[in-house]
Design a protein around this motif. Structure first.
Motif, PDB file in Angstrom:
ATOM      1  N   TYR A 341       0.838  -1.192   0.000  1.00 49.49           N
ATOM      2  CA  TYR A 341       0.000   0.000   0.000  1.00 49.49           C
ATOM      3  C   TYR A 341       0.878   1.249   0.000  1.00 49.49           C
ATOM      4  O   TYR A 341       1.995   1.231   0.511  1.00 49.49           O
ATOM      5  CB  TYR A 341      -0.913   0.009   1.224  1.00 49.49           C
ATOM      6  N   LYS A 342       0.368   2.328  -0.570  1.00 49.56           N
ATOM      7  CA  LYS A 342       1.143   3.565  -0.654  1.00 49.56           C
ATOM      8  C   LYS A 342       0.311   4.741  -0.169  1.00 49.56           C
ATOM      9  O   LYS A 342      -0.920   4.755  -0.302  1.00 49.56           O
ATOM     10  CB  LYS A 342       1.605   3.811  -2.096  1.00 49.56           C
ATOM     11  N   ARG A 343       0.989   5.719   0.378  1.00 43.29           N
ATOM     12  CA  ARG A 343       0.301   6.951   0.764  1.00 43.29           C
ATOM     13  C   ARG A 343      -0.253   7.630  -0.487  1.00 43.29           C
ATOM     14  O   ARG A 343       0.284   7.493  -1.569  1.00 43.29           O
ATOM     15  CB  ARG A 343       1.254   7.903   1.483  1.00 43.29           C
ATOM     16  N   GLY A 344      -1.339   8.371  -0.294  1.00 38.62           N
ATOM     17  CA  GLY A 344      -1.904   9.131  -1.400  1.00 38.62           C
ATOM     18  C   GLY A 344      -3.098   8.477  -2.065  1.00 38.62           C
ATOM     19  O   GLY A 344      -3.749   9.112  -2.902  1.00 38.62           O
ATOM     20  N   ILE A 345      -3.436   7.235  -1.709  1.00 37.46           N
ATOM     21  CA  ILE A 345      -4.511   6.548  -2.422  1.00 37.46           C
ATOM     22  C   ILE A 345      -5.900   7.070  -2.038  1.00 37.46           C
ATOM     23  O   ILE A 345      -6.843   6.913  -2.802  1.00 37.46           O
ATOM     24  CB  ILE A 345      -4.436   5.011  -2.230  1.00 37.46           C
ATOM     25  N   CYS A 346      -6.001   7.690  -0.874  1.00 39.09           N
ATOM     26  CA  CYS A 346      -7.285   8.269  -0.427  1.00 39.09           C
ATOM     27  C   CYS A 346      -7.017   9.692   0.070  1.00 39.09           C
ATOM     28  O   CYS A 346      -6.915   9.940   1.279  1.00 39.09           O
ATOM     29  CB  CYS A 346      -7.922   7.433   0.683  1.00 39.09           C
ATOM     30  N   PRO A 347      -6.898  10.640  -0.848  1.00 37.04           N
ATOM     31  CA  PRO A 347      -6.487  12.000  -0.446  1.00 37.04           C
ATOM     32  C   PRO A 347      -7.430  12.684   0.529  1.00 37.04           C
ATOM     33  O   PRO A 347      -6.984  13.421   1.407  1.00 37.04           O
ATOM     34  CB  PRO A 347      -6.399  12.761  -1.777  1.00 37.04           C
ATOM     35  N   ARG A 348      -8.738  12.461   0.402  1.00 34.62           N
ATOM     36  CA  ARG A 348      -9.663  13.115   1.332  1.00 34.62           C
ATOM     37  C   ARG A 348      -9.536  12.517   2.730  1.00 34.62           C
ATOM     38  O   ARG A 348      -9.655  13.242   3.730  1.00 34.62           O
ATOM     39  CB  ARG A 348     -11.105  13.008   0.817  1.00 34.62           C
ATOM     40  N   ALA A 349      -9.311  11.211   2.812  1.00 34.04           N
ATOM     41  CA  ALA A 349      -9.099  10.571   4.116  1.00 34.04           C
ATOM     42  C   ALA A 349      -7.837  11.126   4.772  1.00 34.04           C
ATOM     43  O   ALA A 349      -7.814  11.385   5.978  1.00 34.04           O
ATOM     44  CB  ALA A 349      -8.994   9.056   3.962  1.00 34.04           C
ATOM     45  N   GLU A 350      -6.804  11.325   3.980  1.00 37.64           N
ATOM     46  CA  GLU A 350      -5.547  11.849   4.514  1.00 37.64           C
ATOM     47  C   GLU A 350      -5.710  13.295   4.959  1.00 37.64           C
ATOM     48  O   GLU A 350      -5.170  13.701   6.005  1.00 37.64           O
ATOM     49  CB  GLU A 350      -4.447  11.708   3.464  1.00 37.64           C
ATOM     50  N   ASP A 351      -6.464  14.072   4.200  1.00 37.54           N
ATOM     51  CA  ASP A 351      -6.715  15.453   4.596  1.00 37.54           C
ATOM     52  C   ASP A 351      -7.540  15.489   5.886  1.00 37.54           C
ATOM     53  O   ASP A 351      -7.263  16.297   6.787  1.00 37.54           O
ATOM     54  CB  ASP A 351      -7.455  16.190   3.477  1.00 37.54           C
ATOM     55  N   PHE A 352      -8.544  14.605   5.980  1.00 35.35           N
ATOM     56  CA  PHE A 352      -9.366  14.553   7.191  1.00 35.35           C
ATOM     57  C   PHE A 352      -8.502  14.214   8.402  1.00 35.35           C
ATOM     58  O   PHE A 352      -8.621  14.857   9.454  1.00 35.35           O
ATOM     59  CB  PHE A 352     -10.473  13.501   7.032  1.00 35.35           C
TER      60      PHE A 352
END
Length: 391
Positions: A341-352
């Motif tokens: 898995y890599k960072r960035g796959i769910c940008p809204r989740a990461e922003d939240f």
């Protein structure tokens, strides 16, 4: 440092203790009549046909995925904004979690993005009712039926919540619903969990899975005769049983569930009034279809302020508020990064995640405690405002 006001905690009283004392003096501490009694009261409350209780919410998730037939090389679609157990339970069975991004306001899985993640390997969709706010189950159910896949609700935050005036746990739009009874949840059994379903076959598998894969009903025997002592092991199961002690506490707590939810919602309303139109953070939303159990009260720091979250968090903790962050995106964890898995796959989740801050909310908070939370938040954010002005 003052004693922390936790972000959540159990609410016990003398009636709970009285009932526990009774079972401690009874003949059965485990595998007695209190398990079935708790299951019946839980299924009646949620308006489902069956309930099976387990030793934890994680065990309940594991059992639900097993009953659904999740296995090696299958995929399950879920949210990255959840506790690790939601996806880990699928990994236990050899399946792959597929993370879909969230709605920016509820932090629940975005139904509009689910269908893009469905493929031939998809076995189930696992919507998480984040903070007690139900995901949009009817939309998710339509997608699942179209592709002939299952829906298993991770409702560990949401006992007492409603979707379209129907209690979460009724399984009106799902195949199974999973609850947790950890001390910070709507009710507690210490540790504990449950799976609710309207499907008898799932129920039978759930019960077998929690007791070493053992079948005790002779009508389901395949090789042995019924001699009164016989049982058959049909699956590789676990000891995931909940004790009579815990179920007795659950029965007592369930009587107070509606009161607990009402108190949580009243406190949330006070917060909503006190922090209305503030410049620092957005408040948790409640959509028209939802009645939230208010498991959490998650703030979302606005632009210009979320970069100070660590400072805000530390100052609130020093000031006696046991604030918490819910959650680090699951796939950011080292285990998942090591497994592709890599960072960035769910940008809204990461922003939240980068904006979220949960403040104290639990039924036994009195007016003075609620006021302390409000005053401390205002004080800390006023200090942060002075910092931003001088930058």
């Amino acid at each position: 440092m003052p004693k922390l006001i936790p972000y959540s905690r159990q609410s016990l009283d003398s009636s709970d203790i009285k009932q526990i004392n009774k079972v401690l003096l009874s003949d059965f501490l485990t595998q007695g009549c209190k398990v079935k009694e708790f299951e019946k009261k839980l299924s009646d409350y949620c308006q489902a046909r069956y309930a099976a209780v387990f030793s934890s919410g994680t065990a309940a998730l594991h059992a639900a995925y097993f009953a659904a037939g999740v296995g090696k090389d299958d995929e399950v679609i879920t949210s990255a904004i959840t506790f690790l157990a939601t996806s880990n339970a699928a990994v236990f069975l050899g399946a792959k979690p597929v993370f879909v991004d969230v709605e920016p306001d509820t932090a629940n899985i975005d139904p509009r993005l689910i269908e893009k993640a469905v493929n031939k390997k998809t076995k189930a969709i696992i919507p998480v009712h984040y903070s007690g706010h139900p995901a949009d189950l009817e939309k998710i159910s339509r997608i699942a039926k179209k592709h002939n896949i299952l829906v298993i609700e991770d409702a560990c935050h949401a006992l007492g919540a409603e979707y379209e005036n129907k209690r979460i746990g009724s399984c009106q739009f799902s195949d199974m619903t999973v609850f947790s009874f950890h001390p910070v949840k709507s009710i507690t059994t210490g540790e504990g969990g449950a799976v609710l379903t309207n499907n008898k076959d799932y129920y039978k598998k759930l019960v077998a899975f929690r007791q070493h894969g053992v079948i005790k009903d002779s009508e389901d025997f395949t090789t042995l005769e019924d001699h009164g002592w016989c049982y058959e092991m049909h699956y590789l199961g676990y000891n995931y049983r909940l004790t009579d002690i815990q179920c007795t506490l659950g029965i007592s707590q369930l009587k107070k569930l509606d009161s607990f939810i009402s108190k949580r919602r009243r406190i949330a309303e006070i917060y909503n009034r006190e922090f209305a139109d503030n410049q620092y953070f957005d408040l948790p939303q409640e959509k028209k279809y939802a009645f939230s159990s208010r498991h959490l009260y998650p703030l979302r720091l606005k632009d210009g302020y979320f970069k100070y979250r660590k400072q805000i968090f530390d100052q609130l903790r020093k000031g006696g508020l046991g604030v918490q962050i819910h959650y680090i995106p699951v796939y950011w964890q080292p285990y998942y990064l090591k497994n592709g898995y890599k960072r960035g796959i769910c940008p809204r989740a990461e922003d939240f995640y980068q904006r979220e801050l949960s403040i104290p909310l639990y039924p036994s908070m009195d007016k003075l405690t609620v006021k302390k939370v409000i005053d401390k938040l205002k004080s800390v954010f006023n200090k942060i405002e002075k910092v931003t002005v001088h930058e």
